[in-house]
Design an enzyme around this catalytic site. Structure first.
Site, PDB file in Angstrom:
ATOM      1  N   PHE A   1      51.455 -35.840  11.974  1.00 20.14           N
ATOM      2  CA  PHE A   1      50.641 -36.701  12.838  1.00 20.14           C
ATOM      3  C   PHE A   1      50.237 -38.000  12.150  1.00 20.14           C
ATOM      4  O   PHE A   1      49.872 -38.965  12.809  1.00 20.14           O
ATOM      5  CB  PHE A   1      49.381 -35.946  13.312  1.00 20.14           C
ATOM      6  CG  PHE A   1      48.281 -35.891  12.282  1.00 20.14           C
ATOM      7  CD1 PHE A   1      47.405 -36.966  12.119  1.00 20.14           C
ATOM      8  CD2 PHE A   1      48.105 -34.779  11.464  1.00 20.14           C
ATOM      9  CE1 PHE A   1      46.396 -36.929  11.162  1.00 20.14           C
ATOM     10  CE2 PHE A   1      47.108 -34.734  10.508  1.00 20.14           C
ATOM     11  CZ  PHE A   1      46.249 -35.817  10.357  1.00 20.14           C
TER      12      PHE A   1
ATOM     13  N   CYS B   1      49.307 -38.870   2.898  1.00 26.23           N
ATOM     14  CA  CYS B   1      49.794 -37.960   1.852  1.00 26.23           C
ATOM     15  C   CYS B   1      49.734 -38.637   0.496  1.00 26.23           C
ATOM     16  O   CYS B   1      49.834 -37.983  -0.534  1.00 26.23           O
ATOM     17  CB  CYS B   1      51.206 -37.514   2.141  1.00 26.23           C
ATOM     18  SG  CYS B   1      52.358 -38.869   2.026  1.00 26.23           S
TER      19      CYS B   1
ATOM     20  N   GLU C   1      44.175 -29.465  -0.358  1.00 21.92           N
ATOM     21  CA  GLU C   1      44.395 -30.802   0.191  1.00 21.92           C
ATOM     22  C   GLU C   1      43.394 -30.950   1.346  1.00 21.92           C
ATOM     23  O   GLU C   1      43.547 -30.322   2.399  1.00 21.92           O
ATOM     24  CB  GLU C   1      45.824 -30.936   0.732  1.00 21.92           C
ATOM     25  CG  GLU C   1      46.072 -32.320   1.291  1.00 21.92           C
ATOM     26  CD  GLU C   1      47.458 -32.503   1.921  1.00 21.92           C
ATOM     27  OE1 GLU C   1      47.990 -31.553   2.510  1.00 21.92           O
ATOM     28  OE2 GLU C   1      47.972 -33.631   1.838  1.00 21.92           O
TER      29      GLU C   1
HETATM   30  P1  NAD Z   1      51.822 -30.023   9.820  1.00 20.34           P
HETATM   31  O1  NAD Z   1      52.576 -29.331   8.751  1.00 20.34           O
HETATM   32  O2  NAD Z   1      50.740 -29.292  10.508  1.00 20.34           O
HETATM   33  O3  NAD Z   1      52.839 -30.483  10.988  1.00 20.34           O
HETATM   34  C1  NAD Z   1      54.041 -31.163  10.701  1.00 20.34           C
HETATM   35  C2  NAD Z   1      55.060 -30.810  11.776  1.00 20.34           C
HETATM   36  O4  NAD Z   1      55.296 -29.402  11.739  1.00 20.34           O
HETATM   37  C3  NAD Z   1      54.596 -31.140  13.187  1.00 20.34           C
HETATM   38  O5  NAD Z   1      55.671 -31.694  13.916  1.00 20.34           O
HETATM   39  C4  NAD Z   1      54.164 -29.799  13.741  1.00 20.34           C
HETATM   40  O6  NAD Z   1      54.364 -29.696  15.139  1.00 20.34           O
HETATM   41  C5  NAD Z   1      55.058 -28.815  13.016  1.00 20.34           C
HETATM   42  N1  NAD Z   1      54.398 -27.523  12.802  1.00 20.34           N
HETATM   43  C6  NAD Z   1      53.082 -27.289  12.605  1.00 20.34           C
HETATM   44  N2  NAD Z   1      52.852 -25.966  12.458  1.00 20.34           N
HETATM   45  C7  NAD Z   1      54.057 -25.352  12.550  1.00 20.34           C
HETATM   46  C8  NAD Z   1      54.481 -23.988  12.476  1.00 20.34           C
HETATM   47  N3  NAD Z   1      53.616 -22.984  12.254  1.00 20.34           N
HETATM   48  N4  NAD Z   1      55.799 -23.710  12.607  1.00 20.34           N
HETATM   49  C9  NAD Z   1      56.682 -24.700  12.816  1.00 20.34           C
HETATM   50  N5  NAD Z   1      56.332 -26.003  12.918  1.00 20.34           N
HETATM   51  C10 NAD Z   1      55.038 -26.337  12.780  1.00 20.34           C
HETATM   52  O7  NAD Z   1      51.310 -31.405   9.210  1.00 20.34           O
HETATM   53  P2  NAD Z   1      50.324 -32.466   9.883  1.00 20.34           P
HETATM   54  O8  NAD Z   1      48.953 -31.897   9.935  1.00 20.34           O
HETATM   55  O9  NAD Z   1      50.924 -33.013  11.129  1.00 20.34           O
HETATM   56  O10 NAD Z   1      50.410 -33.643   8.806  1.00 20.34           O
HETATM   57  C11 NAD Z   1      49.600 -33.681   7.670  1.00 20.34           C
HETATM   58  C12 NAD Z   1      50.304 -33.078   6.471  1.00 20.34           C
HETATM   59  O11 NAD Z   1      51.530 -33.780   6.244  1.00 20.34           O
HETATM   60  C13 NAD Z   1      49.518 -33.225   5.178  1.00 20.34           C
HETATM   61  O12 NAD Z   1      49.669 -32.043   4.446  1.00 20.34           O
HETATM   62  C14 NAD Z   1      50.186 -34.384   4.471  1.00 20.34           C
HETATM   63  O13 NAD Z   1      50.054 -34.408   3.079  1.00 20.34           O
HETATM   64  C15 NAD Z   1      51.608 -34.166   4.874  1.00 20.34           C
HETATM   65  N6  NAD Z   1      52.376 -35.387   4.742  1.00 20.34           N
HETATM   66  C16 NAD Z   1      53.242 -35.459   3.697  1.00 20.34           C
HETATM   67  C17 NAD Z   1      53.961 -36.615   3.506  1.00 20.34           C
HETATM   68  C18 NAD Z   1      54.916 -36.717   2.362  1.00 20.34           C
HETATM   69  O14 NAD Z   1      55.663 -37.676   2.352  1.00 20.34           O
HETATM   70  N7  NAD Z   1      54.951 -35.800   1.425  1.00 20.34           N
HETATM   71  C19 NAD Z   1      53.813 -37.703   4.383  1.00 20.34           C
HETATM   72  C20 NAD Z   1      52.934 -37.578   5.446  1.00 20.34           C
HETATM   73  C21 NAD Z   1      52.224 -36.401   5.619  1.00 20.34           C
END
Ligand code: NAD
Length: 508
Positions: free
Chosen positions: A163, A295, A393
């Site tokens: 998101f 992130c 985090e």
């Molecule tokens: P999230 O892991 O909750 O969701 C990411 C994606 O996975 C979304 O499209 C979501 O629909 C899907 N998803 C969520 N739960 C799932 C499940 N149980 N099974 C399958 N798919 C699922 O992450 P978020 O809250 O959207 O984003 C924030 C996180 O992303 C933070 O941990 C942040 O550090 C990380 N992030 C990392 C980077 C990087 O480059 N390393 C960049 C941006 C964000």
């Protein structure tokens, strides 16, 4: 292939229906399952998002598969021309998408524009695709024989995105993937999905053929359908660590190439000789920008030796001046968190810090705007390994300070962390900075730079639990990820050199 319906265009009670994009058009979801989308600055629902079924994911994959046959044959010159069109359109309309980001994510408009600009850099990099896809040629590798390498696209590839960067992170994926000749299925975050549909419409307007870029919205059902689909060759994922690990394991089990970027806990080390004002500005900007939902946010300052007192004073002095409010208000510097649940979860770390031995110096639960999902910045001193506020985090506007005596203790903290995304050191000592870059176990390192997101012609990625897979995203490694190599050994008929020879081919 599943029958595809057109969604209604009318808005019901101010809530917009947000549908899939398959084969170059908007397609209404048929699952009957939806998810609400909010404007987090007001806590009001603004959208109702269709969540895809397995069949709808398959329809998107089939559209991409069909488009691949033609797209992979489009000349490099034509693809590059199209990327220049895309670049122009995104640049022209960046304010439009920035407003979409602010209204669904909450980040302030200037920050949203920054997100678009950093995504644009990746598109600009991809405009050079004829050069990026150049390969090697060895004339006369053996007598009369030339050897050359070519890189070809993989086929249908998918992106699953978080998101916190609803337009930039998808650009990290679809731009190099499509430039390399693949076709793409995006599963964006269900929390702020509209930027992906804006992107789909823009790509169509720029001249991208139907089916090359598709969007399916959804939750675990859609993600699992992507991970298990036999016609998807590769998956790029960005999100939290537990889901990144799950995505990597499931995708690779199903024979796919996968890069899965996870969460982070980024330490900023401040040595006693650092410029205190500069370090405090950097810590405040990197901890509280985008409400800490990056992130690459700095979530932990490690103060070495006697720098702690003056540094904390300088950070404390800056916090009350930060303007927290609706991101559409040009005066706001920090917006709300993404959801009420996120706000409450982040607040719970401030609530629990004292019992764990931390000192809450600034409590962001006080004085935040009441409408919407707001917190003000928090600052916690004496945060130590073992405390939840240190280990987790938090992903919100909470900055912890850990005090240590020496440089070695500071580096040990970074290297003991399960994450290894970004880290930074603040110092005037070039030798110490150079030693830090050598010692530290993280994928992206800043020297007096708090958020060292690499420029588009390098690649982005962390180490340890911040990345599963062996390829970083965008830049040269992105091109590598979305292509596979072929080596051709060629000889043109020369009757004078032809004879039967059953021995293993040797160079002559
Ligand atoms: P999230 O892991 O909750 O969701 C990411 C994606 O996975 C979304 O499209 C979501 O629909 C899907 N998803 C969520 N739960 C799932 C499940 N149980 N099974 C399958 N798919 C699922 O992450 P978020 O809250 O959207 O984003 C924030 C996180 O992303 C933070 O941990 C942040 O550090 C990380 N992030 C990392 C980077 C990087 O480059 N390393 C960049 C941006 C964000």
């Amino acid at each position: 292939m599943t029958e595809l319906a057109t969604p209604p265009t009318a808005e019901q009670s101010g809530v917009t229906r947000i549908s899939h994009w398959i084969g170059g058009r908007s397609v209404a979801g048929m699952s009957g399952r939806t998810s609400p989308v909010f404007n987090p600055a007001f806590g009001k629902q603004t959208g109702e998002l269709d969540l895809a079924t397995v069949e709808e994911v398959d329809a998107a994959v089939q559209a991409a598969k069909e488009a691949f046959e033609t797209w992979r044959g489009v000349s490099l010159a034509k693809r590059a021309e199209l990327f220049f069109n895309i670049r122009e359109l995104v640049h022209e309309r960046r304010e439009e998408v920035a407003k979409i980001l602010t209204s669904e994510h909450g980040k302030v408009l200037s920050d949203a524009l920054g997100e678009v600009t950093r995504g644009l850099e990746v598109i600009e990099f991809c405009c050079g695709l004829p050069t990026l896809l150049k390969s090697e040629f060895s004339e006369q590798a053996s007598s009369g024989i030339d050897v050359y390498s070519i890189r070809q696209p993989l086929g249908v590839v998918a992106g699953i995105t978080p998101f916190n960067f609803p337009v930039m992170v998808p650009m990290w994926m679809w731009a190099p993937a499509i430039a390399c000749g693949n076709t793409f299925v995006l599963k964006p975050s269900e929390k702020d999905p509209s930027a992906s549909i804006w992107t789909a419409e823009l790509l169509k307007e720029a001249g991208l053929p139907d089916g090359v870029f598709n969007v399916v919205h959804g939750d675990k059902v859609a993600v699992d359908a992507v991970l298990e689909h036999p016609d998807i060759a590769a998956v790029s994922f960005v999100g939290s660590t537990p889901i990144a690990k799950y995505v990597y394991e499931t995708a690779t089990k199903h024979g796919k190439r996968c890069q899965a970027l996870g969460g982070a806990k980024n330490h900023m080390i401040v040595l006693p000789d650092a410029d205190i004002g500069m370090a405090a500005d950097a810590a405040v900007s990197a901890a509280y920008g985008s409400a800490g939902e990056r992130c690459m946010a700095v979530s932990q300052v490690v103060a070495v030796g006697n720098v702690a007192e003056p540094l904390i004073d300088a950070i404390k002095e800056r916090i009350p001046k930060l303007k927290v409010g609706d991101g559409m208000d040009p005066a706001s510097e920090m917006g709300p968190l993404i959801t009420k649940e996120a706000r409450d979860r982040v607040a719970s770390y401030v609530e629990g810090a004292t019992a764990e031995g931390g000192k809450v110096l600034v409590d962001g639960r006080e004085g935040a705007p009441e409408d919407g999902f707001f917190l003000r910045p928090s600052l916690i001193d004496d945060v130590k390994p073992g405390m939840k506020a240190y280990e987790d985090e938090i992903f919100g506007p909470v900055l912890g300070v850990t005090r240590v005596g020496t440089y070695d203790e500071a580096v040990k903290l970074v290297n003991d962390s399960p994450y290894g995304n970004g880290t930074a050191i603040f110092t005037r000592d070039g030798g110490a900075a150079r030693q830090f870059q050598f010692d530290v176990q993280a994928g992206m390192v800043g020297i007096n730079v708090p958020i060292p997101v690499p420029v588009a012609y390098y690649s982005f990625g962390g180490w340890k639990a911040s990345l599963f897979g062996d390829r970083h995203i965008y830049g040269p490694e992105g091109i590598d990820f979305y292509t596979r190599g072929k080596v051709v050994t060629s000889r043109w008929p020369d009757p004078a050199t032809s004879k039967v020879d059953l021995g293993f081919p040797q160079t002559r």
